[in-house]
Design an enzyme around this catalytic site. Structure first.
Site, PDB file in Angstrom:
ATOM      1  N   CYS A  17      25.764  25.856  37.012  1.00 15.97           N
ATOM      2  CA  CYS A  17      26.571  26.719  38.538  1.00 15.97           C
ATOM      3  C   CYS A  17      24.740  26.631  38.934  1.00 15.97           C
ATOM      4  O   CYS A  17      24.272  27.505  38.539  1.00 15.97           O
ATOM      5  CB  CYS A  17      26.936  28.015  37.535  1.00 15.97           C
ATOM      6  SG  CYS A  17      27.435  29.364  39.264  1.00 15.97           S
ATOM      7  N   GLN A  28      58.642  37.050  55.236  1.00 20.99           N
ATOM      8  CA  GLN A  28      59.166  37.397  54.254  1.00 20.99           C
ATOM      9  C   GLN A  28      60.621  36.947  54.042  1.00 20.99           C
ATOM     10  O   GLN A  28      60.384  35.576  54.639  1.00 20.99           O
ATOM     11  CB  GLN A  28      59.582  39.310  54.706  1.00 20.99           C
ATOM     12  CG  GLN A  28      58.966  40.230  54.358  1.00 20.99           C
ATOM     13  CD  GLN A  28      58.296  40.345  52.187  1.00 20.99           C
ATOM     14  OE1 GLN A  28      58.644  39.646  51.438  1.00 20.99           O
ATOM     15  NE2 GLN A  28      56.849  40.883  52.912  1.00 20.99           N
ATOM     16  N   GLY A  60      55.377  38.324  50.126  1.00 16.75           N
ATOM     17  CA  GLY A  60      56.435  38.325  49.388  1.00 16.75           C
ATOM     18  C   GLY A  60      56.037  37.598  48.175  1.00 16.75           C
ATOM     19  O   GLY A  60      57.156  37.274  47.623  1.00 16.75           O
ATOM     20  N   CYS A  84      25.198  30.025  41.514  1.00 10.71           N
ATOM     21  CA  CYS A  84      25.199  31.977  41.606  1.00 10.71           C
ATOM     22  C   CYS A  84      23.880  31.982  41.396  1.00 10.71           C
ATOM     23  O   CYS A  84      23.027  32.115  39.883  1.00 10.71           O
ATOM     24  CB  CYS A  84      26.465  32.074  41.322  1.00 10.71           C
ATOM     25  SG  CYS A  84      26.222  32.772  39.449  1.00 10.71           S
ATOM     26  N   ASP A 139      55.522  45.750  56.866  1.00 12.25           N
ATOM     27  CA  ASP A 139      56.733  44.793  56.788  1.00 12.25           C
ATOM     28  C   ASP A 139      57.415  45.514  54.963  1.00 12.25           C
ATOM     29  O   ASP A 139      56.819  46.062  55.022  1.00 12.25           O
ATOM     30  CB  ASP A 139      56.076  43.517  56.669  1.00 12.25           C
ATOM     31  CG  ASP A 139      55.263  43.337  55.047  1.00 12.25           C
ATOM     32  OD1 ASP A 139      54.082  44.064  54.942  1.00 12.25           O
ATOM     33  OD2 ASP A 139      55.179  42.627  54.793  1.00 12.25           O
ATOM     34  N   CYS A 170      24.384  33.020  37.150  1.00 17.56           N
ATOM     35  CA  CYS A 170      24.369  31.746  36.216  1.00 17.56           C
ATOM     36  C   CYS A 170      22.702  31.300  35.713  1.00 17.56           C
ATOM     37  O   CYS A 170      22.646  31.056  35.092  1.00 17.56           O
ATOM     38  CB  CYS A 170      24.839  30.709  36.885  1.00 17.56           C
ATOM     39  SG  CYS A 170      26.502  31.276  36.188  1.00 17.56           S
ATOM     40  N   ASP A 190      45.416  44.792  55.894  1.00 12.84           N
ATOM     41  CA  ASP A 190      46.825  44.593  55.408  1.00 12.84           C
ATOM     42  C   ASP A 190      47.931  45.471  55.981  1.00 12.84           C
ATOM     43  O   ASP A 190      46.776  47.083  56.272  1.00 12.84           O
ATOM     44  CB  ASP A 190      46.969  44.301  54.104  1.00 12.84           C
ATOM     45  CG  ASP A 190      46.922  45.968  53.512  1.00 12.84           C
ATOM     46  OD1 ASP A 190      46.787  46.759  53.979  1.00 12.84           O
ATOM     47  OD2 ASP A 190      47.110  45.307  51.828  1.00 12.84           O
ATOM     48  N   SER A 191      48.686  46.005  56.373  1.00  8.50           N
ATOM     49  CA  SER A 191      49.140  47.212  56.427  1.00  8.50           C
ATOM     50  C   SER A 191      49.449  48.259  56.393  1.00  8.50           C
ATOM     51  O   SER A 191      49.709  49.678  56.649  1.00  8.50           O
ATOM     52  CB  SER A 191      50.836  46.428  57.178  1.00  8.50           C
ATOM     53  OG  SER A 191      51.341  46.145  55.716  1.00  8.50           O
ATOM     54  N   GLY A 192      49.222  47.919  54.319  1.00  7.89           N
ATOM     55  CA  GLY A 192      49.490  49.711  53.967  1.00  7.89           C
ATOM     56  C   GLY A 192      50.956  49.466  52.965  1.00  7.89           C
ATOM     57  O   GLY A 192      50.824  49.975  52.036  1.00  7.89           O
ATOM     58  N   GLY A 193      52.218  49.003  53.756  1.00  7.86           N
ATOM     59  CA  GLY A 193      53.361  48.333  53.037  1.00  7.86           C
ATOM     60  C   GLY A 193      53.185  47.809  51.666  1.00  7.86           C
ATOM     61  O   GLY A 193      53.407  47.998  50.454  1.00  7.86           O
ATOM     62  N   HIS A 209      29.693  36.085  40.203  1.00  8.03           N
ATOM     63  CA  HIS A 209      29.672  34.702  39.463  1.00  8.03           C
ATOM     64  C   HIS A 209      31.590  34.168  40.094  1.00  8.03           C
ATOM     65  O   HIS A 209      31.089  33.045  40.724  1.00  8.03           O
ATOM     66  CB  HIS A 209      29.893  34.164  37.879  1.00  8.03           C
ATOM     67  CG  HIS A 209      30.054  32.958  37.730  1.00  8.03           C
ATOM     68  ND1 HIS A 209      28.904  32.025  37.793  1.00  8.03           N
ATOM     69  CD2 HIS A 209      31.139  32.801  37.094  1.00  8.03           C
ATOM     70  CE1 HIS A 209      30.248  31.046  37.512  1.00  8.03           C
ATOM     71  NE2 HIS A 209      31.647  31.560  36.939  1.00  8.03           N
ATOM     72  N   ASP A 240      44.047  35.669  50.138  1.00  8.98           N
ATOM     73  CA  ASP A 240      42.947  36.933  49.329  1.00  8.98           C
ATOM     74  C   ASP A 240      43.482  36.715  48.781  1.00  8.98           C
ATOM     75  O   ASP A 240      44.684  37.552  48.166  1.00  8.98           O
ATOM     76  CB  ASP A 240      43.610  38.085  50.849  1.00  8.98           C
ATOM     77  CG  ASP A 240      44.469  39.114  50.123  1.00  8.98           C
ATOM     78  OD1 ASP A 240      45.670  38.025  50.828  1.00  8.98           O
ATOM     79  OD2 ASP A 240      44.326  39.937  49.441  1.00  8.98           O
TER      80      ASP A 240
END
Lengths: 446, 446
Positions: free
Chosen positions: A377, A262, A289, A379, A214, A382, A160-163, A408, A339
């Site tokens: 599950c 935005q 946003g 995983c 942004d 589990c 990401d841009s850090g904004g 998990h 994300d």
């Protein structure tokens, strides 16, 4: 509702009981079913499979008449009831979409060995320009061969841009058209993050996808605030693109720059932001946003009128979202990429996702519970450990608790995305959605 | 000294560059070389291979004339210059000795997935009666099928008696012949740990090897203190054995009870403690009360006159030891088993073992260092990550730093033990020892 447990139901439905999800090979949709993506039919309109989910439709917008099925970075394979099945082509491999990207803020998905993140099926992670700029520094990472090599991750990386961090760390000192002046949360030093610097940092990191800087206003904000943030975001996006192109000659041919829309929850501002940014013709568009404190319904309503206006041929990334239910709802509205820190952060805090709701392992009712976190599950947590043991680890402040719960939770998210993709491929996303939504309501397992 | 680096030297010498140590199969010594261990020759004396390490000899003592080569739990396979190569037969597999046991205090080797501990080559770990009694409770663990099942560890487990923790946590309220009254470090509650309770706890945990409750005096202590601790330890050992035998009918046929020799650094007290305890005829004997603050040379001198008096046919376990150099020195003096928190604790604190000395990853000289922690190391950390990345993780307080450094340190210890065993098998322990001692001096890598 059936009398089977939700996990049994899904396990049976998806036919995935006996093999780990991460191992199931992704079908080659282009070969097997989606003849409309073959080169000869590249200009054919996307065929809607059915009308089963009539409130959302996929169409080329008035702002973007681009109906290509394939760009350099993205390939649209199928859609079902508004949900899209696609493929991101990055410099470090293919990412099947809809995709969830685990967050590796400071070049580590917290508590996870990168080998396990890969085994779990993640193909792209998100790293953080703000954090890596401050520590250990982008130039150092470039010297050491770039972020992939530095952190031992051979998959794809989006930075990401850090904004967002500058705004959310309450470290912002002064915001101007030039950039964002902020104070480091590590040593108090002052830094000016400009669109050009953000691009330079991300170039040095060598991520596969870079984001423009942004301005991300808080929620709630006034329409005027939103308007001003949109204007600045557009201006910064142009500057980012110019800086990105100026640096393009110096290596990393395969990096892509994505724009960020935005406009808070104001329709006019969102659409204006999108319209302005589409003129840049960047290869991907993110929605920023949102998930900043507004009610989930408001986020979804915003997506309902915003997403259909976005370019069909380009990936759509909803930043920082979210809970499993938010992801499912957003996929239904045409979003491709997600994300969120939730599966990792909640894992460290003792919460685990299950199809019967979220559970808090601290709860004393798990003291003698021999069941795994989530019945059925697959995983590695589990398959091996009881809730009683995980509770004991957590109460004893053992690092292993964080490792096992995070494993998990990431498995849960990545399995959800795999099933989402399968449902879209099979043209039955609407039924999948309706079955799953009530089960992802949370928290009720505590 | 050669002009090769120590790690190259050892790598080449041991022929282990191209395959991970953990995968190298242990030779079946009984079949291949040690004909003296065959059933027909069980009463044959141990043949000393050479006189290369003349200061230490292996002989049946005046206190213990037992020169059997095989008991229920232990099999003596070879010796070289005082060092012994043996095999522990436990209810959960064979442990090749000399062995290092990673410490899993609260039913977790800190920061480690048990699957990785096993991959690293550990076959026996140490868990803690004191901690597990207080949390989650031995009865709960018994209900849930015992400690192995609870923590997902299929290898062998040794549990200590809890005595050491009662003394070292400064939580001791009152010590009497009955037992040790202490205050819980978790909630301040008061508990009386008796020899009988300790045995009962360890029975419930279902460990493969249980230890008797002992009184472990601090260093320095007066001879009178040592004498009193020896007397109480002997008394408690008899009570432990009686309690152990009384519980023997109720399951876990394969658990063994080991005694602990006390006596601080006083020769008379140590020998008296040993003589008294040998009368119990327990299957294994530990040396407690060392590595509690005395100078390392004093510990080694104590071993020099104590170990030769111990039963030849029984395993010798030096509790809580230690640094790699201490382990090597103690193996040279005939010790078979070791446990220590150092590799895990130091890993979490940013220190890594190498054959060029211990290094502290926080050091700024590693900021740009692309080398692995230890050149030529085959561990999964060194195969994938640079010192620069590990330093970054540590400075950023990422859990992954603890995971990766602990992995390396445990690999270092377990590789050392593997090489020790190979050197004894090949009858060249003396040369191995002389080559390695200067390289294990620490810390000089900081």
């Amino acid at each position: 509702m059936t009398d089977r447990s939700p996990s049994e139901f899904w396990a049976q439905r998806q036919g995935l009981r006996s093999r780990p999800l991460a191992e199931a090979p992704a079908p080659d949709l282009r070969q097997e079913r989606c003849s409309w993506t073959s080169p000869g039919s590249a200009q054919e309109p996307v065929a809607m499979k059915s009308n089963e989910f009539p409130t959302r439709t996929l169409y080329a917008s008035r702002y973007c008449s681009d109906d290509r099925r394939r760009t350099d970075v993205f390939e649209l394979l199928a859609n079902s009831s508004g949900a899209r099945r696609g493929r991101l082509h990055t410099g470090h491999g293919i990412v099947e979409t809809p995709a969830f990207m685990p967050v590796g803020t400071a070049a580590s998905v917290k508590a996870m060995d990168p080998g396990i993140v890969e085994e779990l099926g993640a193909r792209q992670i998100v790293c953080n320009t703000y954090h890596l700029y401050l520590r250990p520094g982008h130039r150092l990472i470039r010297e050491l061969g770039g972020l992939h090599r530095f952190m031992g991750w051979s998959g794809s990386i989006l930075t990401d841009s850090g904004g967002y961090q500058v705004f959310s760390h309450r470290s912002l000192l002064q915001l101007s058209d030039e950039g964002a002046l902020f104070r480091s949360h590590i040593d108090g030093s002052r830094h000016l993050l400009t669109p050009e610097l953000s691009v330079e940092i991300q170039r040095d990191l060598g991520s596969d996808i870079a984001m423009v800087l942004d301005e991300c206003p808080p929620y709630p904000c006034s329409e005027e605030q939103a308007q001003s943030a949109v204007a600045r975001t557009t201006d910064w996006a142009w500057r980012s693109k110019a800086a990105f192109e100026a640096l393009a000659e110096s290596g990393n041919e395969s990096q892509f720059l994505f724009a960020i829309v935005q406009g808070s929850v104001y329709r006019n501002e969102r659409l204006r932001s999108l319209e302005d940014l589409l003129k840049l013709d960047l290869p991907g568009y993110a929605i920023g946003g949102l998930s900043v404190g507004e009610p989930p319904e408001l986020m979804l309503r915003t997506l309902e009128w915003l997403v259909p206006e976005m370019a069909v041929s380009k990936p759509r990334y909803l930043m920082g979202v979210g809970r499993p239910i938010d992801i499912l709802e957003s996929v239904a509205r045409g979003v491709d990429l997600f994300d969120c820190v939730l599966p990792t952060r909640l894992g460290r805090n003792g919460a685990a996702y299950t199809l019967e709701g979220r559970l808090n392992i601290k709860n004393s009712r798990f003291k003698r519970d021999e069941a795994p976190l989530e019945p059925f599950c697959d995983c590695s947590t589990c398959q091996r450990f009881s809730r009683a043991y995980l509770r004991h680890l957590f109460m004893s402040k053992e690092i292993l608790a964080a490792i096992l719960l995070t494993t998990h939770n990431l498995f849960f998210y990545l399995r959800l995305m795999k099933r989402v993709r399968a449902a879209i491929e099979e043209g039955c996303f609407s039924r999948f959605y309706e079955d799953l939504v009530p089960r992802l309501a949370e928290p009720h397992g505590n």
